[in-house]
Structure formats: C-alpha cells, structure tokens
Design a protein around this motif. Structure first.
Motif, PDB file in Angstrom:
ATOM      1  N   LEU A  43       0.823  -1.214   0.000  1.00  0.00           N
ATOM      2  CA  LEU A  43       0.000   0.000   0.000  1.00  0.00           C
ATOM      3  C   LEU A  43       0.856   1.262   0.000  1.00  0.00           C
ATOM      4  O   LEU A  43       0.395   2.313  -0.431  1.00  0.00           O
ATOM      5  CB  LEU A  43      -0.934   0.003   1.210  1.00  0.00           C
ATOM      6  CG  LEU A  43      -2.063  -1.033   1.196  1.00  0.00           C
ATOM      7  CD1 LEU A  43      -2.839  -0.992   2.520  1.00  0.00           C
ATOM      8  CD2 LEU A  43      -3.002  -0.778   0.019  1.00  0.00           C
ATOM      9  N   THR A  44       2.083   1.167   0.488  1.00  0.00           N
ATOM     10  CA  THR A  44       2.951   2.347   0.519  1.00  0.00           C
ATOM     11  C   THR A  44       3.367   2.769  -0.887  1.00  0.00           C
ATOM     12  O   THR A  44       3.871   3.875  -1.087  1.00  0.00           O
ATOM     13  CB  THR A  44       4.197   2.073   1.366  1.00  0.00           C
ATOM     14  OG1 THR A  44       4.927   0.975   0.794  1.00  0.00           O
ATOM     15  CG2 THR A  44       3.810   1.713   2.797  1.00  0.00           C
ATOM     16  N   THR A  45       3.134   1.887  -1.871  1.00  0.00           N
ATOM     17  CA  THR A  45       3.510   2.185  -3.254  1.00  0.00           C
ATOM     18  C   THR A  45       2.501   3.098  -3.926  1.00  0.00           C
ATOM     19  O   THR A  45       2.806   3.756  -4.919  1.00  0.00           O
ATOM     20  CB  THR A  45       3.628   0.872  -4.059  1.00  0.00           C
ATOM     21  OG1 THR A  45       4.473  -0.033  -3.345  1.00  0.00           O
ATOM     22  CG2 THR A  45       4.200   1.116  -5.443  1.00  0.00           C
ATOM     23  N   TYR A  46       1.275   3.160  -3.380  1.00  0.00           N
ATOM     24  CA  TYR A  46       0.186   3.883  -4.015  1.00  0.00           C
ATOM     25  C   TYR A  46      -0.338   4.980  -3.098  1.00  0.00           C
ATOM     26  O   TYR A  46      -0.046   5.005  -1.901  1.00  0.00           O
ATOM     27  CB  TYR A  46      -0.953   2.916  -4.379  1.00  0.00           C
ATOM     28  CG  TYR A  46      -0.483   1.778  -5.244  1.00  0.00           C
ATOM     29  CD1 TYR A  46      -0.322   1.954  -6.616  1.00  0.00           C
ATOM     30  CD2 TYR A  46      -0.173   0.544  -4.694  1.00  0.00           C
ATOM     31  CE1 TYR A  46       0.132   0.916  -7.410  1.00  0.00           C
ATOM     32  CE2 TYR A  46       0.284  -0.501  -5.491  1.00  0.00           C
ATOM     33  CZ  TYR A  46       0.435  -0.303  -6.846  1.00  0.00           C
ATOM     34  OH  TYR A  46       0.887  -1.327  -7.627  1.00  0.00           O
TER      35      TYR A  46
ATOM     36  N   GLY B  68      -3.915   8.015  -2.731  1.00  0.00           N
ATOM     37  CA  GLY B  68      -5.215   8.438  -3.229  1.00  0.00           C
ATOM     38  C   GLY B  68      -6.204   7.295  -3.347  1.00  0.00           C
ATOM     39  O   GLY B  68      -6.165   6.319  -2.599  1.00  0.00           O
ATOM     40  N   MET B  69      -7.087   7.394  -4.343  1.00  0.00           N
ATOM     41  CA  MET B  69      -8.146   6.401  -4.526  1.00  0.00           C
ATOM     42  C   MET B  69      -7.609   4.987  -4.761  1.00  0.00           C
ATOM     43  O   MET B  69      -8.125   4.024  -4.169  1.00  0.00           O
ATOM     44  CB  MET B  69      -9.062   6.804  -5.679  1.00  0.00           C
ATOM     45  CG  MET B  69     -10.230   5.852  -5.895  1.00  0.00           C
ATOM     46  SD  MET B  69     -11.263   6.282  -7.319  1.00  0.00           S
ATOM     47  CE  MET B  69     -11.927   7.863  -6.757  1.00  0.00           C
ATOM     48  N   PRO B  70      -6.562   4.778  -5.623  1.00  0.00           N
ATOM     49  CA  PRO B  70      -6.052   3.420  -5.799  1.00  0.00           C
ATOM     50  C   PRO B  70      -5.621   2.777  -4.490  1.00  0.00           C
ATOM     51  O   PRO B  70      -5.887   1.596  -4.250  1.00  0.00           O
ATOM     52  CB  PRO B  70      -4.864   3.610  -6.746  1.00  0.00           C
ATOM     53  CG  PRO B  70      -5.209   4.838  -7.518  1.00  0.00           C
ATOM     54  CD  PRO B  70      -5.895   5.742  -6.527  1.00  0.00           C
ATOM     55  N   ARG B  71      -4.980   3.549  -3.631  1.00  0.00           N
ATOM     56  CA  ARG B  71      -4.541   3.004  -2.340  1.00  0.00           C
ATOM     57  C   ARG B  71      -5.743   2.624  -1.482  1.00  0.00           C
ATOM     58  O   ARG B  71      -5.761   1.549  -0.858  1.00  0.00           O
ATOM     59  CB  ARG B  71      -3.675   4.028  -1.610  1.00  0.00           C
ATOM     60  CG  ARG B  71      -3.312   3.610  -0.196  1.00  0.00           C
ATOM     61  CD  ARG B  71      -2.325   4.569   0.422  1.00  0.00           C
ATOM     62  NE  ARG B  71      -2.172   4.341   1.845  1.00  0.00           N
ATOM     63  CZ  ARG B  71      -1.203   4.861   2.593  1.00  0.00           C
ATOM     64  NH1 ARG B  71      -0.305   5.637   2.025  1.00  0.00           N
ATOM     65  NH2 ARG B  71      -1.125   4.616   3.868  1.00  0.00           N
TER      66      ARG B  71
END
Length: 241
Positions: free
Chosen positions: A47-50, A52-55
């Motif tokens: 999750l640290t890679t994304y 906003g909404m995608p996360r």
C-alpha cells in the motif's frame, strides 16, 4: 404533457425490474469486493507504493479472500445484460419525444452500462494481483508495479462510462423536462448524475459495520434508486392509461 406508453406495458415493467435486479446484484458484488475494513500499510506494505483512490480501494480488497473477490466481480459481469434490458425500458419512457431529444441520451446511457461490466469485473484481477505480490513477499519493481498498471486500464473505462452517464443524464433531464414523454416531469431529476451522489450520501447514513460494508457501493445504490423510480413512474403511468 405526459404521453401514453407505446410499448407493451408488461415488457416495460419487466425490463424496469431487470434494472432493479441488476442493481441489487451489483450492490452485493460491491459489498463482496470492497466491503471489508481497510488493511493498513503495516500489514500490507504494498500500500505504501500507491496513494489516493487506488490506495484506498486496494486497502479494501487486500483483506478479502480469492473466493470473495471472484463472486463480487462475477455478480456484476453475469448480470450486466440486465442493465441493457433496462435501457430499453428507459427508451420506452422517452421515445414519444422528438428523436433528437429522446434517442441520444438513451444511447449514451446504454453505452455506459455496456462498459460497466468490464470495469466491475476487472476489480478481481486488480485485487488478486496485489494480494499475490503481497503474499509472495517479492521486492521486484516489475511485480510491485503490476497492480498499478492494471488500475490504469481499469480506470479508463470507468472514466469513459461516467462521462457517458453525465452527458446522457443531462440530455435525458432536458428531454423529460420538456414533456411529451411517458415519464412525469419530476423524473427530470432522476438519472445517474443525480442518483449516484445521492447513493454516496445514503452510505454516510449508515454507521459502523453497515457503513463499512457499503463503502464502495455508491454507484450501485444510485442505479438502484434510478431504476426503482423509473419503473415506479412507468408502472403508475401504465395503470392510469
């Protein structure tokens, strides 16, 4: 002035109900896909890679099982044709108006509903790819980027179908407001452009577990409201002919 229905009343009612049933199926699918408490970056480092909404959406899908995600996606894909039947129901409601007013909004809305099953079903592959990367423990940049690449493809049809719904809704509102359709004039404010934001507001009324379960269901709740009201409007119109 409200006009009488031209089509077979039974089919107008049945295809309206088809839209209601599709919306219910998609609502259940949304709950299965996105209705779990969000996972945290401490539990799911991907999750640290994304952001906003995608996360947020990935955080809702990562705690889900493969079976749950599969059924959530399939409920939308397999019932997609019911939405197309419901678009015929909408056509019966507005076809009495001039063709340039009545046909374009129905075609625009139908195009949006035709694209929707692909977007909905793609959530399975997006969520599964993120789960696979997480469980593999891989630090490969290529694998970690895979969910993001899938999200890009997923969001393109979503934005396109929403654009079709916005334009189609506005056009349909003008058509109904001018009269000469089978819909009463109050139906000018009943369309996806209005009903989907109302669906988001409805979700906010549910606290706790119910609110979490419905957190990704604004579109389905909006469509349920849209087709329930359009069916009721034409059902009553048919009874009063």
């Amino acid at each position: 002035m409200t006009q009488p229905l031209r089509g077979d009343v039974r089919w107008v009612r049945l295809t309206g109900i088809a839209g209601v049933l599709a919306s219910i199926a998609w609502l259940v699918g949304d709950v299965l896909l996105l209705g779990l408490p969000m996972g945290s970056p401490s539990s799911y480092p991907i999750l640290t890679t994304y952001e906003g909404m995608p996360r947020d959406l990935l955080a809702q899908m990562l705690p889900a099982s493969t079976t749950r995600l599969a059924w959530g996606a399939l409920l939308g894909v397999l019932t997609g044709p019911l939405y197309l039947a419901a678009c015929w129901h909408l056509w019966q409601g507005v076809r009495q108006a001039r063709r340039w007013l009545s046909l374009p909004p129905v075609l625009l809305l139908t195009t949006g509903y035709a694209l929707a099953p692909f977007a909905h079903g793609s959530f399975y592959y997006w969520g599964q790819s993120a789960i696979a990367v997480h469980e593999s423990g891989s630090r490969s940049e290529v694998l970690t980027a895979l969910p993001g690449d899938m999200a890009t493809v997923l969001f393109i049809p979503y934005f396109v179908l929403l654009a079709f719904w916005v334009v189609g809704s506005a056009w349909m509102a003008v058509c109904v407001l001018r009269g000469n359709t089978a819909f009463p004039r109050w139906m000018c404010v009943v369309n996806p452009l209005v009903c989907i934001p109302v669906g988001a507001l409805v979700i906010g009324l549910f606290p706790g577990t119910a609110g979490v379960a419905l957190q990704g269901a604004a579109l389905s709740i909006g469509n349920l409201l849209f087709f329930a009201l359009s069916t009721a409007a034409l059902w009553t119109r048919a009874r009063n002919r």
